[in-house]
Design a protein around this motif. Structure first.
Motif, PDB file in Angstrom:
ATOM      1  N   LYS A 193       0.813  -1.216   0.000  1.00 34.66           N
ATOM      2  CA  LYS A 193       0.000   0.000   0.000  1.00 34.66           C
ATOM      3  C   LYS A 193       0.844   1.263   0.000  1.00 34.66           C
ATOM      4  O   LYS A 193       0.529   2.220  -0.688  1.00 34.66           O
ATOM      5  CB  LYS A 193      -0.902   0.026   1.237  1.00 34.66           C
ATOM      6  N   THR A 194       1.887   1.278   0.824  1.00 33.48           N
ATOM      7  CA  THR A 194       2.681   2.490   0.980  1.00 33.48           C
ATOM      8  C   THR A 194       4.057   2.307   0.367  1.00 33.48           C
ATOM      9  O   THR A 194       4.398   1.240  -0.115  1.00 33.48           O
ATOM     10  CB  THR A 194       2.843   2.845   2.475  1.00 33.48           C
ATOM     11  N   ARG A 195       4.869   3.341   0.439  1.00 28.39           N
ATOM     12  CA  ARG A 195       6.219   3.290  -0.111  1.00 28.39           C
ATOM     13  C   ARG A 195       7.263   2.952   0.938  1.00 28.39           C
ATOM     14  O   ARG A 195       8.448   2.983   0.647  1.00 28.39           O
ATOM     15  CB  ARG A 195       6.577   4.631  -0.751  1.00 28.39           C
ATOM     16  N   THR A 196       6.823   2.657   2.157  1.00 25.46           N
ATOM     17  CA  THR A 196       7.796   2.324   3.190  1.00 25.46           C
ATOM     18  C   THR A 196       7.600   0.891   3.653  1.00 25.46           C
ATOM     19  O   THR A 196       6.473   0.404   3.759  1.00 25.46           O
ATOM     20  CB  THR A 196       7.685   3.266   4.407  1.00 25.46           C
ATOM     21  N   GLN A 197       8.703   0.245   3.941  1.00 28.24           N
ATOM     22  CA  GLN A 197       8.699  -1.141   4.357  1.00 28.24           C
ATOM     23  C   GLN A 197       7.985  -1.322   5.696  1.00 28.24           C
ATOM     24  O   GLN A 197       7.193  -2.244   5.869  1.00 28.24           O
ATOM     25  CB  GLN A 197      10.149  -1.607   4.456  1.00 28.24           C
ATOM     26  N   GLN A 198       8.246  -0.418   6.639  1.00 26.40           N
ATOM     27  CA  GLN A 198       7.671  -0.550   7.973  1.00 26.40           C
ATOM     28  C   GLN A 198       6.147  -0.410   7.955  1.00 26.40           C
ATOM     29  O   GLN A 198       5.442  -1.153   8.642  1.00 26.40           O
ATOM     30  CB  GLN A 198       8.262   0.500   8.935  1.00 26.40           C
ATOM     31  N   LEU A 199       5.633   0.549   7.173  1.00 27.91           N
ATOM     32  CA  LEU A 199       4.185   0.725   7.121  1.00 27.91           C
ATOM     33  C   LEU A 199       3.505  -0.443   6.423  1.00 27.91           C
ATOM     34  O   LEU A 199       2.403  -0.852   6.806  1.00 27.91           O
ATOM     35  CB  LEU A 199       3.837   2.042   6.425  1.00 27.91           C
ATOM     36  N   ASN A 200       4.153  -1.013   5.404  1.00 29.95           N
ATOM     37  CA  ASN A 200       3.594  -2.184   4.745  1.00 29.95           C
ATOM     38  C   ASN A 200       3.600  -3.384   5.688  1.00 29.95           C
ATOM     39  O   ASN A 200       2.647  -4.172   5.701  1.00 29.95           O
ATOM     40  CB  ASN A 200       4.370  -2.510   3.471  1.00 29.95           C
ATOM     41  N   LEU A 201       4.661  -3.532   6.479  1.00 29.42           N
ATOM     42  CA  LEU A 201       4.702  -4.619   7.455  1.00 29.42           C
ATOM     43  C   LEU A 201       3.618  -4.428   8.511  1.00 29.42           C
ATOM     44  O   LEU A 201       2.932  -5.383   8.889  1.00 29.42           O
ATOM     45  CB  LEU A 201       6.083  -4.688   8.114  1.00 29.42           C
ATOM     46  N   ALA A 202       3.433  -3.200   8.968  1.00 29.25           N
ATOM     47  CA  ALA A 202       2.390  -2.919   9.955  1.00 29.25           C
ATOM     48  C   ALA A 202       1.005  -3.208   9.373  1.00 29.25           C
ATOM     49  O   ALA A 202       0.132  -3.752  10.062  1.00 29.25           O
ATOM     50  CB  ALA A 202       2.476  -1.469  10.417  1.00 29.25           C
ATOM     51  N   ASP A 203       0.798  -2.884   8.096  1.00 30.05           N
ATOM     52  CA  ASP A 203      -0.476  -3.151   7.445  1.00 30.05           C
ATOM     53  C   ASP A 203      -0.721  -4.657   7.350  1.00 30.05           C
ATOM     54  O   ASP A 203      -1.821  -5.132   7.638  1.00 30.05           O
ATOM     55  CB  ASP A 203      -0.481  -2.515   6.050  1.00 30.05           C
ATOM     56  N   ALA A 204       0.295  -5.418   6.957  1.00 29.12           N
ATOM     57  CA  ALA A 204       0.142  -6.866   6.850  1.00 29.12           C
ATOM     58  C   ALA A 204      -0.132  -7.497   8.219  1.00 29.12           C
ATOM     59  O   ALA A 204      -0.981  -8.386   8.345  1.00 29.12           O
ATOM     60  CB  ALA A 204       1.397  -7.476   6.222  1.00 29.12           C
ATOM     61  N   MET A 205       0.572  -7.019   9.243  1.00 29.96           N
ATOM     62  CA  MET A 205       0.348  -7.550  10.595  1.00 29.96           C
ATOM     63  C   MET A 205      -1.066  -7.228  11.074  1.00 29.96           C
ATOM     64  O   MET A 205      -1.722  -8.061  11.703  1.00 29.96           O
ATOM     65  CB  MET A 205       1.372  -6.954  11.572  1.00 29.96           C
ATOM     66  N   GLU A 206      -1.538  -6.031  10.781  1.00 27.60           N
ATOM     67  CA  GLU A 206      -2.883  -5.636  11.197  1.00 27.60           C
ATOM     68  C   GLU A 206      -3.940  -6.468  10.472  1.00 27.60           C
ATOM     69  O   GLU A 206      -4.951  -6.853  11.067  1.00 27.60           O
ATOM     70  CB  GLU A 206      -3.114  -4.139  10.936  1.00 27.60           C
ATOM     71  N   ARG A 207      -3.712  -6.768   9.195  1.00 26.96           N
ATOM     72  CA  ARG A 207      -4.652  -7.611   8.460  1.00 26.96           C
ATOM     73  C   ARG A 207      -4.673  -9.031   9.020  1.00 26.96           C
ATOM     74  O   ARG A 207      -5.740  -9.642   9.145  1.00 26.96           O
ATOM     75  CB  ARG A 207      -4.307  -7.604   6.977  1.00 26.96           C
ATOM     76  N   LEU A 208      -3.499  -9.560   9.365  1.00 29.28           N
ATOM     77  CA  LEU A 208      -3.442 -10.885   9.988  1.00 29.28           C
ATOM     78  C   LEU A 208      -4.148 -10.873  11.339  1.00 29.28           C
ATOM     79  O   LEU A 208      -4.922 -11.775  11.652  1.00 29.28           O
ATOM     80  CB  LEU A 208      -1.983 -11.336  10.156  1.00 29.28           C
TER      81      LEU A 208
END
Length: 191
Positions: free
Chosen positions: A124-139
């Motif tokens: 979704k975003t251009r940063t690795q940390q925000l994408n990881l946070a998004d994936a963790m939140e979806r899980l």
């Protein structure tokens, strides 16, 4: 500008940066008794209860890989690995109870691989940390959804369903009888 004037400016700047001035709306004035240190809780601080999901996901249970994202972004896209693939082996998650694990498998059959991994991708975003946070939140939200109990239907709902089934059966039998009559009328008369 002479060297001494420049040195004087540097000394003034250093003294200003070290000052103990805090505005009236600083956190120290608004919340004087609170600790302003930001800490991340360790797994020992979080009570892991097998029967109730607390929201904590052990990071060592996940396989996280990063790759380059697709889409717009110019040359930056080709250089930085911001896309996150989060792989989670559902069957080996001993920190979830059996009921939640089975419901998680049933609810997400299309996201599971042949090996039993639940795969969640985020770019979704251009940063690795925000994408990881998004994936963790979806899980986390998938696990919350699997952990919530099934709603029990009320007596009124059960009665409505029973009446609808009875009506559907009656209509099916009426249509069957009409079709039978139509077909028997097509037959040649017998003597």
């Amino acid at each position: 500008m002479s060297f001494t004037v420049l040195k004087c400016y540097c000394n003034v700047f250093r003294s200003l940066s070290r000052s103990n001035y805090h505005s009236a709306i600083s956190l120290k004035h608004l919340h004087p008794k609170s600790s302003l240190k930001i800490t991340t809780p360790t797994p020992q601080q979080i009570a892991v209860d097998k029967n109730n999901f607390s929201g904590y996901i052990p990071i060592e249970e996940l396989e996280i890989t990063y790759s380059t994202s697709s889409g717009p972004g110019g040359q930056h896209v080709n250089k930085v690995q911001t896309k996150v693939d989060l792989r989670f082996k559902v069957e080996s998650a001993k920190w979830l109870n059996d009921e939640v694990r089975q419901k998680l498998i049933d609810n997400n059959r299309n996201k599971l691989t042949k090996d039993g991994y639940l795969v969640i991708r985020s770019e979704k975003t251009r940063t690795q940390q925000l994408n990881l946070a998004d994936a963790m939140e979806r899980l986390r939200s998938l696990i919350w959804k699997a952990a919530e109990p099934e709603p029990k239907p009320s007596e009124e709902t059960i009665e409505k369903i029973r009446r609808r089934v009875e009506k559907a059966n009656r209509m099916r039998l009426i249509e069957k009888k009409m079709k039978s009559i139509t077909k028997s009328n097509r037959q040649a008369p017998t003597v």
